[in-house]
Design a protein around this motif. Sequence first.
Motif, PDB file in Angstrom:
ATOM      1  N   VAL A  85       0.847  -1.202   0.000  1.00  0.00           N
ATOM      2  CA  VAL A  85       0.000   0.000   0.000  1.00  0.00           C
ATOM      3  C   VAL A  85       0.881   1.251   0.000  1.00  0.00           C
ATOM      4  O   VAL A  85       0.627   2.218  -0.731  1.00  0.00           O
ATOM      5  CB  VAL A  85      -0.957  -0.026   1.210  1.00  0.00           C
ATOM      6  CG1 VAL A  85      -1.620   1.342   1.412  1.00  0.00           C
ATOM      7  CG2 VAL A  85      -2.032  -1.090   1.003  1.00  0.00           C
ATOM      8  N   ILE A  86       1.938   1.226   0.815  1.00  0.00           N
ATOM      9  CA  ILE A  86       2.840   2.394   0.858  1.00  0.00           C
ATOM     10  C   ILE A  86       3.506   2.608  -0.507  1.00  0.00           C
ATOM     11  O   ILE A  86       3.663   3.735  -0.968  1.00  0.00           O
ATOM     12  CB  ILE A  86       3.915   2.190   1.959  1.00  0.00           C
ATOM     13  CG1 ILE A  86       3.270   2.247   3.333  1.00  0.00           C
ATOM     14  CG2 ILE A  86       5.018   3.248   1.844  1.00  0.00           C
ATOM     15  CD1 ILE A  86       4.210   1.876   4.483  1.00  0.00           C
ATOM     16  N   SER A  87       3.886   1.504  -1.152  1.00  0.00           N
ATOM     17  CA  SER A  87       4.599   1.629  -2.442  1.00  0.00           C
ATOM     18  C   SER A  87       3.641   1.850  -3.608  1.00  0.00           C
ATOM     19  O   SER A  87       4.090   2.090  -4.729  1.00  0.00           O
ATOM     20  CB  SER A  87       5.451   0.383  -2.704  1.00  0.00           C
ATOM     21  OG  SER A  87       4.619  -0.752  -2.798  1.00  0.00           O
ATOM     22  N   VAL A 102      13.504   3.864   1.547  1.00  0.00           N
ATOM     23  CA  VAL A 102      13.762   2.472   1.143  1.00  0.00           C
ATOM     24  C   VAL A 102      12.878   1.583   2.001  1.00  0.00           C
ATOM     25  O   VAL A 102      12.884   1.698   3.247  1.00  0.00           O
ATOM     26  CB  VAL A 102      15.250   2.105   1.324  1.00  0.00           C
ATOM     27  CG1 VAL A 102      15.428   0.580   1.247  1.00  0.00           C
ATOM     28  CG2 VAL A 102      16.095   2.768   0.236  1.00  0.00           C
ATOM     29  N   LEU A 103      12.116   0.723   1.333  1.00  0.00           N
ATOM     30  CA  LEU A 103      11.276  -0.249   2.041  1.00  0.00           C
ATOM     31  C   LEU A 103      11.939  -1.614   1.898  1.00  0.00           C
ATOM     32  O   LEU A 103      12.196  -2.057   0.781  1.00  0.00           O
ATOM     33  CB  LEU A 103       9.873  -0.292   1.427  1.00  0.00           C
ATOM     34  CG  LEU A 103       9.093   1.018   1.363  1.00  0.00           C
ATOM     35  CD1 LEU A 103       7.748   0.792   0.655  1.00  0.00           C
ATOM     36  CD2 LEU A 103       8.863   1.588   2.751  1.00  0.00           C
ATOM     37  N   VAL A 118      12.208  -1.122   7.671  1.00  0.00           N
ATOM     38  CA  VAL A 118      12.540  -2.545   7.513  1.00  0.00           C
ATOM     39  C   VAL A 118      11.474  -3.391   8.205  1.00  0.00           C
ATOM     40  O   VAL A 118      11.224  -3.213   9.394  1.00  0.00           O
ATOM     41  CB  VAL A 118      13.929  -2.853   8.125  1.00  0.00           C
ATOM     42  CG1 VAL A 118      14.191  -4.356   8.108  1.00  0.00           C
ATOM     43  CG2 VAL A 118      15.009  -2.128   7.348  1.00  0.00           C
ATOM     44  N   VAL A 119      10.858  -4.246   7.459  1.00  0.00           N
ATOM     45  CA  VAL A 119       9.895  -5.181   8.035  1.00  0.00           C
ATOM     46  C   VAL A 119      10.637  -6.460   8.392  1.00  0.00           C
ATOM     47  O   VAL A 119      11.371  -7.002   7.559  1.00  0.00           O
ATOM     48  CB  VAL A 119       8.767  -5.488   7.024  1.00  0.00           C
ATOM     49  CG1 VAL A 119       7.936  -6.664   7.491  1.00  0.00           C
ATOM     50  CG2 VAL A 119       7.896  -4.264   6.814  1.00  0.00           C
ATOM     51  N   THR A 120      10.489  -6.898   9.616  1.00  0.00           N
ATOM     52  CA  THR A 120      11.222  -8.105  10.046  1.00  0.00           C
ATOM     53  C   THR A 120      10.454  -8.812  11.154  1.00  0.00           C
ATOM     54  O   THR A 120       9.633  -8.200  11.845  1.00  0.00           O
ATOM     55  CB  THR A 120      12.638  -7.743  10.532  1.00  0.00           C
ATOM     56  OG1 THR A 120      13.320  -8.937  10.922  1.00  0.00           O
ATOM     57  CG2 THR A 120      12.612  -6.786  11.706  1.00  0.00           C
TER      58      THR A 120
END
Lengths: 230, 445
Positions: A56-58, A167-168, A201-203
């Motif tokens: 959604v963000i991108s 940066v995603l 950063v998704v983690t």
Amino acid sequence: MEQPVIELVDVRKSFAMPGGEERVDVLDIPEFRLDAGAHCALEGHSGSGKSTLLNVISGIQRADSGRVVICGTDIGSLPEPVRDRVRADRLGLVFQQFNLLPGFTALENVLVAMAFGSGRTDRARATDLLSAVGLGHRLHHKPAELSVGQQQRVAVARALANRPRIVLADEPTASVDAAHQQQVIDLLRTTCTAHGVALLVVTHAPEVAGQFPHRLRLEDFNRAARTPSR
Amino acid sequence: MSLLGIAWRTIRQRLFTSLLTSLSLALGVALVVATLITASIVKRAFASGGGLGYNMIVGAKGSPLQLVLNSVYLISRPIENISWDFYREFLPAAERPDGMAGRYAASVQTAVPICMGDYFRGYRVIGTNAAYFDRMTTVDGGPFRFAAGVNFRDDDFFGGVLGHEVARRLGLSVGDTFSPTHGADDGAVHDPFRVTGILARTDTPVDRGVYVNMEGFFLQEGHAKPTDGVSDSTTPAAVAQPAGAGGRPAPLPDAQREVTAVLVTTASIPGLPAELMAMGLKQAINEGRDGQAAEPVREIRQLLDLFVRPLELLLLLVTALVVIVSAIGILVSMVGSSLERSRDVAIMRALGARRSHVLATVLIEAVLLAVAGGLAGWVLGHLLVAAIGPLITTNAGVSVGVLSGAPLAELLLVPALVLLAIGAALLPAIAAYRTDVARWLQGPG
């Protein structure tokens, strides 16, 4: 006060269940912000909507409702081609599986990203970016000829190709062995710091999230993730 | 990096599949090109015969088409011979020993006899007189031109003129000698004739002819008509003497002479259309028992209508099918690689590529494959035509080389192929256009 590079307000996103009319809520976010140049780790359990949030963000997926403001532009109201252009110019994406184009060399993978942005295809900058991540000697190697760590570095250089503001990174260490995880995080952080780029950063790895000054759990601001219905 | 560059790298990435697709396309196009050229050449060859410098052929009774094919195109077999007396019926008083005009002389402007049945290294040998090149015209209505040397003289019994193609292929020059063979290439070898001239190129069957003085031709073994002991008091017995052996040999007695056909240009009389004159002459000859008259233009038109045009249509249909099958090859190839493509498309879309970009990239890829296959096929087709050139030359009477072609049809071929390729690639291109990026990259999380 500087404008946030990402601002979500009352964003909702749901998907239809397979074979039925029933829908399942994935995102229900009253508010989320990421400031320019900030580095933030986003944790969440599996199925909490992490990847959907990045989509959604991108602008890859459109929110059902709410405002998705990227660098001052509400992309939720924009037609798809404009969202594509915003993504190409202002966002850099790093994927869990790297997602390099297998038929293209390291240099060409960076040049391809430039081809879709507003700027010109700058071979010298692409070379500099790859040199900066330690791949100056692997410019003309295809992904299959690179190690996993080298592929991830190409992905980082590619994400920075169009001088993005954000940066995603979606689970950037999930496909890397433990010995290389820290290298990937260090590379992302130092590179983004050097270019003044915000990093989200998704983690799901606590040891990764623990290294970031801002650490959020998706369940804390995504109401749909608090009561898993799937 | 341009979309063209991206498309090119995508082709390179699937090099083996791309090569196979282009190869199949190239083979299809080669077949099409060869078919188009051959059809065009055959049609042109027959059409060119209609404009030769005579409008009637008189020969033995039989098939008029065979008479035309043999006399004009130098293919097929002669029907039979006609008598020397019958030939003389077309001559004016000045050219006859009795000083009286022949029965048909009033309707005739020029009558040139031809005698056939000999060969020289695969080429037809035609015995005739100097009038063939002195008084008849070429397809463009002008006189015959010589690339080298001059026409043979009627009193030079062993003089000969070579068609352009014969001289070029056999490497013969003015002054060289050649010895025809009787009936076939492996038949009895006749006396040598000397080349007095080489014709300029005419792009007609004349280019493939070996023309010798009929007087020398008559004197060769097996050419004199048996007379059953009847002597001819007007001429001495024929004993062939090689040219240059000191003195001209005695000509063959009239009673022993025959000709294969007579090429006739009908006379034009003020107030009487040439067509009517020709029609009257033809009718008069065909009513008699001595021979038949055929009009080359009419026979050729019938041949084109009955045989060449339907064949051409059939070839065009086959051609269209081949091109369509080639286009389907592109479709199959691109659909086959669509799974792999979907992931690449998803990556590019994630990097900011618009749907129109990926659509264009797939179409450009198809166009590149079509152009590469088309050009390779075009070259291959021409090489194929050059390879079968001798066969075409033998059967259609036209010289064929690598650069022979059917310009308009060939000019349209590659654009048509590109359009077909675009049409065939639309399905995979639309599939690429509609690729669900989220699904291919990570799926809803």
